[in-house]
Design an enzyme around this catalytic site. Structure first.
Site, PDB file in Angstrom:
ATOM      1  N   ASP A 132       6.241  -8.819   5.186  1.00 37.55           N
ATOM      2  CA  ASP A 132       6.831  -9.335   3.948  1.00 37.55           C
ATOM      3  C   ASP A 132       6.038 -10.580   3.536  1.00 37.55           C
ATOM      4  OD1 ASP A 132       8.369 -10.650   2.033  1.00 37.55           O
ATOM      5  OD2 ASP A 132      10.250  -9.911   2.877  1.00 37.55           O
ATOM      6  N   VAL A 133       5.384 -10.510   2.385  1.00 38.42           N
ATOM      7  CA  VAL A 133       4.511 -11.636   1.989  1.00 38.42           C
ATOM      8  C   VAL A 133       5.279 -12.916   1.676  1.00 38.42           C
ATOM      9  CG1 VAL A 133       2.618 -10.167   1.153  1.00 38.42           C
ATOM     10  CG2 VAL A 133       4.384 -10.927  -0.456  1.00 38.42           C
TER      11      VAL A 133
ATOM     12  N   TYR B 218       6.879 -13.828 -14.615  1.00 39.52           N
ATOM     13  CA  TYR B 218       5.824 -12.908 -14.165  1.00 39.52           C
ATOM     14  C   TYR B 218       4.482 -13.314 -14.799  1.00 39.52           C
ATOM     15  CZ  TYR B 218       3.333  -8.508 -13.320  1.00 39.52           C
ATOM     16  OH  TYR B 218       2.415  -7.561 -12.916  1.00 39.52           O
TER      17      TYR B 218
ATOM     18  N   LYS C   1       1.090 -14.451 -12.784  1.00 36.77           N
ATOM     19  CA  LYS C   1      -0.203 -13.766 -12.835  1.00 36.77           C
ATOM     20  C   LYS C   1      -1.291 -14.684 -13.405  1.00 36.77           C
ATOM     21  CE  LYS C   1       1.049  -9.959 -10.873  1.00 36.77           C
ATOM     22  NZ  LYS C   1       0.489  -9.538  -9.581  1.00 36.77           N
TER      23      LYS C   1
ATOM     24  N   ARG D 114       3.049   2.471  -2.238  1.00 42.22           N
ATOM     25  CA  ARG D 114       3.309   3.169  -3.505  1.00 42.22           C
ATOM     26  C   ARG D 114       2.462   2.554  -4.619  1.00 42.22           C
ATOM     27  NH1 ARG D 114       7.857   0.161  -5.881  1.00 42.22           N
ATOM     28  NH2 ARG D 114       8.544  -1.382  -4.360  1.00 42.22           N
TER      29      ARG D 114
ATOM     30  N   ALA E  97       0.807  -1.238   0.000  1.00 45.22           N
ATOM     31  CA  ALA E  97       0.000   0.000   0.000  1.00 45.22           C
ATOM     32  C   ALA E  97       0.833   1.279   0.000  1.00 45.22           C
ATOM     33  CB  ALA E  97      -0.931  -0.009   1.218  1.00 45.22           C
TER      34      ALA E  97
END
Ligand SMILES: NC(=O)c1ccc[n+]([C@@H]2O[C@H](COP(=O)([O-])OP(=O)(O)OC[C@H]3O[C@@H](n4cnc5c(N)ncnc54)[C@H](OP(=O)(O)O)[C@@H]3O)[C@@H](O)[C@H]2O)c1
Length: 246
Positions: A60-61, A151, A155, A19, A17
């Site tokens: 930190d996920v 990436y 996704k 940036r 959250a």
């Protein structure tokens, strides 16, 4: 008449959250009266989130314990989280043949495992009353581009994860949807926006002839979190200026 887009006293938890897209979405919920908890991977991000008027936390996920601990903390204080938004993500510009194990692991751990762990911890603490989840995926979960193989895979994984959880948890009154941005002007795309020739070429290829701004995602996030979308689950909402409609 009830305003479905009022989030007064609703509790929202959003990752990443500090940036970019997460910052804009946080502002959108704060302006509509929500109590927002926002995360980042470092204290500097938590400080920025606090300064914006939300409750900043370091989580930190990629640390399996971080999001479950934070979700427990918020539930202890507020009894519930009305909407979880898994927005944190990382990318890289790497030719497929150059990817090293640590870079593959970082992208998949952040973008896929991180999202899954948050969803799991949220479900475990809300299975009695239900909940709403928005996973921020990408148009690159649908289409491929060069230098983004892992990436794109991550996704695509988020979109499939969203559908599977939506089905598995529907009977627990959970809604799980994915928000899919196109090219948005944030730090993540600065490698491209810093090159004027490339930027012009890319912009010309977008039907609406501009990059998205983080604020372009706010309306969709509010809709997906609100009762205006109460019959929507397992879906993807694409906000891309028409990019993948072509
Ligand atoms: N920009 C685009 O064109 C675009 C397009 C499609 C999808 N998206 C997706 O939209 C989401 C937001 O992207 P953005 O463009 O706003 O990117 P950004 O400006 O680079 O922000 C990324 C956010 O993710 C957080 N983050 C990264 N690693 C983390 C970790 N290990 N733990 C917790 N937080 C972490 C960052 O927090 P810290 O700074 O504290 O690390 C930061 O707030 C991502 O999921 C991205 O994949 C972006």
């Amino acid at each position: 008449m009830q305003d479905v887009f009022s989030f007064k006293d609703k509790v929202i938890l959003i990752t990443g959250a500090g940036r970019g897209i997460g910052k804009a979405i946080t502002k959108g919920f704060l302006e509509r009266g929500a109590i927002v908890y926002g995360t980042g991977s470092k204290q500097e991000s938590a400080d920025l989130i606090n300064a914006a008027g939300a409750n900043g936390r370091v989580a930190d996920v990629t640390d399996p314990a971080a999001m479950p601990t934070l979700i427990d903390e918020i539930v202890q204080k507020h009894t519930r989280i009305d909407c979880l938004i898994n927005n944190s993500g990382v990318s890289s510009d790497t030719p497929a043949s150059f990817f090293k194990e640590d870079e593959i692991e970082k992208i998949l751990n952040t973008n896929v495992k991180g999202v899954f762990r948050s969803c799991q911890a949220y479900f475990k603490t809300h299975r009695k009353h239900g909940g709403t989840i928005i996973n921020v995926a990408s148009v690159l979960g649908f289409v491929g581009i060069p230098l983004a193989s892992i990436y794109c895979a991550s996704k695509g994984g988020v979109i499939q994860l969203t559908k599977a959880l939506a089905i598995e948890w529907a009977s627990y009154n959970f809604r799980v949807n994915a928000l899919c941005p196109g090219l948005i002007d944030t730090d993540m795309t600065s490698r491209m926006t810093g090159k004027p020739d490339l930027l012009n070429k890319v912009t010309a290829s977008i039907p609406l002839k501009r990059l998205g701004q983080p604020e372009d995602l706010v309306g969709a996030a509010l809709f997906m979190a609100s009762s205006a979308s109460s019959y929507m689950t397992g879906q993807t909402l694409v906000i891309d200026g028409g990019m993948i409609a072509q």
